[in-house]
Design an enzyme around this catalytic site. Structure first.
Site, PDB file in Angstrom:
ATOM      1  N   CYS A 171       0.836  -1.196   0.000  1.00 53.92           N
ATOM      2  CA  CYS A 171       0.000   0.000   0.000  1.00 53.92           C
ATOM      3  C   CYS A 171       0.879   1.257   0.000  1.00 53.92           C
ATOM      4  O   CYS A 171       1.484   1.583  -1.005  1.00 53.92           O
ATOM      5  CB  CYS A 171      -0.977  -0.040   1.175  1.00 53.92           C
ATOM      6  SG  CYS A 171      -2.389   1.080   0.970  1.00 53.92           S
TER       7      CYS A 171
ATOM      8  N   GLU B 231      -0.881  -8.676   5.126  1.00 56.47           N
ATOM      9  CA  GLU B 231      -0.774  -8.839   6.581  1.00 56.47           C
ATOM     10  C   GLU B 231      -2.149  -8.848   7.244  1.00 56.47           C
ATOM     11  O   GLU B 231      -2.308  -9.377   8.349  1.00 56.47           O
ATOM     12  CB  GLU B 231       0.130  -7.757   7.183  1.00 56.47           C
ATOM     13  CG  GLU B 231      -0.502  -6.404   7.418  1.00 56.47           C
ATOM     14  CD  GLU B 231      -0.672  -5.569   6.147  1.00 56.47           C
ATOM     15  OE1 GLU B 231      -1.174  -4.433   6.249  1.00 56.47           O
ATOM     16  OE2 GLU B 231      -0.312  -6.050   5.046  1.00 56.47           O
TER      17      GLU B 231
ATOM     18  N   HIS C 281      -3.525  -5.622   1.235  1.00 59.43           N
ATOM     19  CA  HIS C 281      -2.787  -5.838   2.478  1.00 59.43           C
ATOM     20  C   HIS C 281      -2.704  -7.328   2.832  1.00 59.43           C
ATOM     21  O   HIS C 281      -3.633  -7.875   3.440  1.00 59.43           O
ATOM     22  CB  HIS C 281      -3.477  -5.103   3.626  1.00 59.43           C
ATOM     23  CG  HIS C 281      -3.283  -3.628   3.614  1.00 59.43           C
ATOM     24  ND1 HIS C 281      -2.298  -2.994   4.334  1.00 59.43           N
ATOM     25  CD2 HIS C 281      -3.945  -2.648   2.944  1.00 59.43           C
ATOM     26  CE1 HIS C 281      -2.365  -1.685   4.132  1.00 59.43           C
ATOM     27  NE2 HIS C 281      -3.364  -1.456   3.281  1.00 59.43           N
TER      28      HIS C 281
END
Length: 223
Positions: A85, A198, A196
């Site tokens: 990002c 994560e 994302h």
């Protein structure tokens, strides 16, 4: 065990989650303030957030920090460098990846889950996926509209798709060229992606599809 630096700039806000995901994937990870050194690290991750409050342009100020010269050295040595990002925006601003992230086609902040098609499973970050595999991750950005004048030197790694893997205009959340959600350099050791991983690294988050990004990165660093 491979050791990764998760670089923290003023305004970074996804560093703790990224450290956790790397550790879950079998690596060692540390939060590294942008004024520290990357000596003895096997790779680096530029996590999401709003570094310097996206002042001027998203990632523009962070890209000019001294630590980015060390990030470039890691990349030149073939070590994995991942930008997520805001990290993707920093990589383009620093010249580690070509192109730019423009404001979304509809100029507003987008925060939702999307489907992605794995378009290149031969990079340092995708070797645990299969070509054409459809995965699910969240996005959270206002400037994710990727554009480049030339695809030379680019490997399209992830594309926005529907749940069947069809890369369509309807599946494109931000107007990105060719539905691009992530690209890597020719060597495959530098990846920038807007979704994302994560935040998709544990079943309790709604998906574990992103964990393979970190598992792939850890395995690459072991070579």
């Amino acid at each position: 065990m491979p050791r990764f630096a998760v670089i923290v700039f003023p305004g970074t806000n996804c560093d703790f989650e990224t450290v956790s995901a790397i550790k879950k994937a079998g690596g060692n990870a540390e939060r590294v303030w942008y004024k520290q050194s990357l000596k003895d690290f096997d790779g680096a991750v530029l996590p999401g957030g709003f570094s310097y409050a996206d002042y001027l342009r998203a990632g523009a100020i962070s890209a000019r920090a001294e630590i980015m010269e060390e990030v470039k050295a890691l990349a030149s040595d073939g070590k994995p460098v991942l930008g997520i990002c805001n990290g993707f925006q920093i990589l383009t601003e620093a010249g580690l990846l070509p192109g730019a992230l423009r404001p979304n086609r509809i100029p507003r902040f987008l925060c939702r889950w999307v489907y992605l098609k794995v378009s290149d499973a031969q990079t340092a970050f995708t070797q645990f996926y299969k070509d054409g595999e459809v995965i699910r991750m969240p996005i959270a950005h206002a400037e994710g509209n990727y554009y480049t004048e030339s695809l030379d030197g680019i490997r399209i790694t992830f594309q926005y798709s529907d749940e069947r893997g069809n890369v369509t205009e309807k599946a494109n959340p931000n107007g990105s060229l060719l539905n691009i959600a992530g690209i890597s350099n020719e060597k495959g050791n530098v990846l920038g992606m807007m979704p994302h991983p994560e935040r998709a690294s544990d079943k309790w988050l709604g998906s574990e599809d992103g964990l393979k990004v970190f598992r792939s990165m850890v395995e690459w660093a072991r070579r």
